[in-house]
Structures are given as structure tokens and as C-alpha cells.
Design a protein around this motif. Structure first.
Motif, short mmCIF file in Angstrom:
data_model
loop_
_atom_site.label_atom_id
_atom_site.label_comp_id
_atom_site.label_asym_id
_atom_site.label_seq_id
_atom_site.Cartn_x
_atom_site.Cartn_y
_atom_site.Cartn_z
N GLU A 174 -7.41 3.84 -11.59
CA GLU A 174 -7.86 5.21 -11.06
C GLU A 174 -7.07 6.29 -11.03
OE1 GLU A 174 -10.56 4.37 -7.92
OE2 GLU A 174 -11.87 3.00 -9.11
N LEU A 175 -6.05 5.84 -10.09
CA LEU A 175 -4.97 6.83 -9.67
C LEU A 175 -4.05 7.55 -10.78
CD1 LEU A 175 -3.83 5.63 -6.45
CD2 LEU A 175 -5.17 7.58 -6.68
N LEU A 176 -3.91 6.58 -11.93
CA LEU A 176 -3.08 6.88 -12.90
C LEU A 176 -4.05 7.38 -14.28
CD1 LEU A 176 -0.31 4.25 -12.77
CD2 LEU A 176 -0.15 6.58 -12.07
N ALA A 177 -5.45 7.24 -14.20
CA ALA A 177 -6.25 7.48 -15.26
C ALA A 177 -5.91 6.98 -16.51
CB ALA A 177 -6.31 9.22 -15.45
N VAL A 178 -5.79 5.42 -16.44
CA VAL A 178 -5.76 4.60 -17.55
C VAL A 178 -6.58 3.56 -17.37
CG1 VAL A 178 -3.04 5.14 -17.68
CG2 VAL A 178 -3.85 3.07 -16.12
N THR A 229 0.10 -3.65 7.68
CA THR A 229 -1.38 -3.81 7.54
C THR A 229 -1.71 -3.27 5.89
OG1 THR A 229 -2.18 -2.01 8.28
CG2 THR A 229 -2.35 -3.77 9.67
N ASN A 230 -0.79 -2.52 5.25
CA ASN A 230 -1.11 -2.15 4.04
C ASN A 230 -0.98 -3.53 3.06
OD1 ASN A 230 -1.20 0.22 4.82
ND2 ASN A 230 0.87 0.98 4.53
N ASN A 231 -1.53 -3.27 2.07
CA ASN A 231 -1.22 -4.26 0.94
C ASN A 231 -0.58 -3.52 -0.23
OD1 ASN A 231 -2.62 -6.81 2.04
ND2 ASN A 231 -4.18 -5.03 2.40
N SER A 232 0.61 -4.04 -0.52
CA SER A 232 1.28 -3.48 -1.83
C SER A 232 1.74 -4.26 -3.06
CB SER A 232 2.52 -2.75 -0.95
OG SER A 232 2.58 -1.76 -0.54
N PHE A 233 1.45 -3.94 -4.17
CA PHE A 233 1.82 -4.73 -5.65
C PHE A 233 2.55 -4.04 -6.26
CE2 PHE A 233 -2.35 -6.07 -3.59
CZ PHE A 233 -2.66 -7.34 -3.94
N THR A 234 3.54 -4.63 -6.84
CA THR A 234 4.27 -4.29 -8.02
C THR A 234 3.57 -4.38 -9.11
OG1 THR A 234 5.54 -6.07 -8.34
CG2 THR A 234 6.29 -4.53 -6.85
N ARG A 245 0.05 1.01 -3.29
CA ARG A 245 -0.26 0.78 -1.86
C ARG A 245 -1.77 0.71 -1.66
NH1 ARG A 245 1.74 4.80 2.34
NH2 ARG A 245 -0.12 5.99 1.49
N LEU A 246 -2.36 -0.05 -1.06
CA LEU A 246 -3.67 -0.11 -0.45
C LEU A 246 -3.53 -0.03 0.93
CD1 LEU A 246 -5.55 -2.72 -2.74
CD2 LEU A 246 -5.35 -0.26 -2.95
N PRO A 247 -4.11 1.08 1.59
CA PRO A 247 -3.87 1.07 2.94
C PRO A 247 -4.52 0.19 3.78
CG PRO A 247 -5.23 3.06 2.28
CD PRO A 247 -4.60 2.42 1.16
N GLY A 248 -4.20 -0.52 4.64
CA GLY A 248 -4.73 -1.42 5.42
C GLY A 248 -5.91 -0.83 6.42
N PRO A 249 -6.60 -1.99 7.04
CA PRO A 249 -7.44 -1.45 8.05
C PRO A 249 -6.69 -0.74 9.52
CG PRO A 249 -7.47 -3.79 7.85
CD PRO A 249 -6.51 -3.20 6.95
N ALA A 282 -7.49 8.84 0.68
CA ALA A 282 -7.60 7.49 1.30
C ALA A 282 -6.51 6.81 1.62
CB ALA A 282 -8.77 6.70 0.59
N GLY A 283 -5.34 7.42 1.13
CA GLY A 283 -4.01 6.69 1.30
C GLY A 283 -3.56 5.75 0.23
N ARG A 284 -4.23 5.61 -0.96
CA ARG A 284 -3.93 4.85 -1.94
C ARG A 284 -2.70 5.56 -2.53
NH1 ARG A 284 -8.88 3.67 -5.68
NH2 ARG A 284 -8.70 5.98 -5.68
#
Length: 119
Positions: free
Chosen positions: A17-21, A39-44, A55-59, A92-94
Motif C-alpha cells: 500500500e505505502l509503495l503502491a505496488v 513494541t514495533n514490528n519491523s520486517f526487511t 515498520r508496523l507501529p506496535g500497540p 498511522a506510523g507505518r
């Protein structure tokens, strides 16, 4: 019963969504256990030949971080090469940044790190 959250699927969808791909262009999605906010969840992941990080912001992080101020800080630092190269950041912090596999946080107790930071 609550359905378990599939963080990898959320990360893939957020990156797309963020990169429109299309989501299937997000390859080699791998969790990353690092970062200043546990609390964040990050993925390469890879997009073509680029190595990126989502980065997905955590609760609860919405109570800790002012996202408008975060965006302003990144915009102010961007021309100086002093922060992550941010490709996308939503309300949202993504966030999507370029991933630097050998990067690390500076050690404030190490004179060599302090000298590099001051330079």
C-alpha cells in the motif's frame, strides 16, 4: 476465540500500500528483531533489487510518538543525510525505509562512536 494476527501478512500489505505496488512484488519478507521501540514490528524485504524495511507501529506507540513531528523531523534531516532514507510514512506510523544491513545504533560510551557522530 480471537484469530491470531499474521504480522507478516500485515507487513506485506502495508509495504504494498505505502509503495503502491502489488503485494506479490514484496519478496523475502523477514522479521527484524531490532529497533528503539520494542513494541514495533519491523520486517526487511526486497522490492526488485532494493533492500527495504517496513515498520508496523506496535500497540501504545501512538501515545509515545507524535507522527506529524516524526514526519517533520525526517523532512528536516533528509537533505543532510543524517537519518534513515524514508520512502513512505503514513499517519498511522507505518514506515518504509531503505535497509542498511550493517547499520547499528551509536554507543554513547564509545569515544570512536562519539567522534564519528560529532564529525
Amino acid at each position: 476465540m480471537n484469530k491470531p494476527v499474521d504480522l507478516a501478512a500485515q507487513a506485506r500489505q502495508a509495504a504494498a500500500e505505502l509503495l503502491a505496488v502489488p503485494p506479490d512484488t514484496i519478496q523475502d519478507l523477514t522479521p527484524l528483531d531490532a529497533g528503539p521501540t520494542p513494541t514495533n514490528n519491523s520486517f526487511t524485504f526486497k522490492l526488485g533489487t532494493q533492500q527495504l524495511l517496513v515498520r508496523l507501529p506496535g500497540p501504545g506507540t501512538e501515545g509515545l510518538i507524535d507522527r506529524a513531528a516524526e514526519r517533520a523531523a525526517y523532512q528536516a534531516l533528509a537533505p543532510h543525510g543524517l537519518a534513515d532514507e524514508v520512502l513512505a510514512l503514513d499517519q498511522a506510523g507505518r514506515r518504509i525505509t531503505v535497509f542498511y544491513p550493517d547499520a547499528r545504533v551509536a554507543d554513547g560510551a564509545a569515544d570512536a562512536d562519539l567522534a564519528l557522530c560529532m564529525a
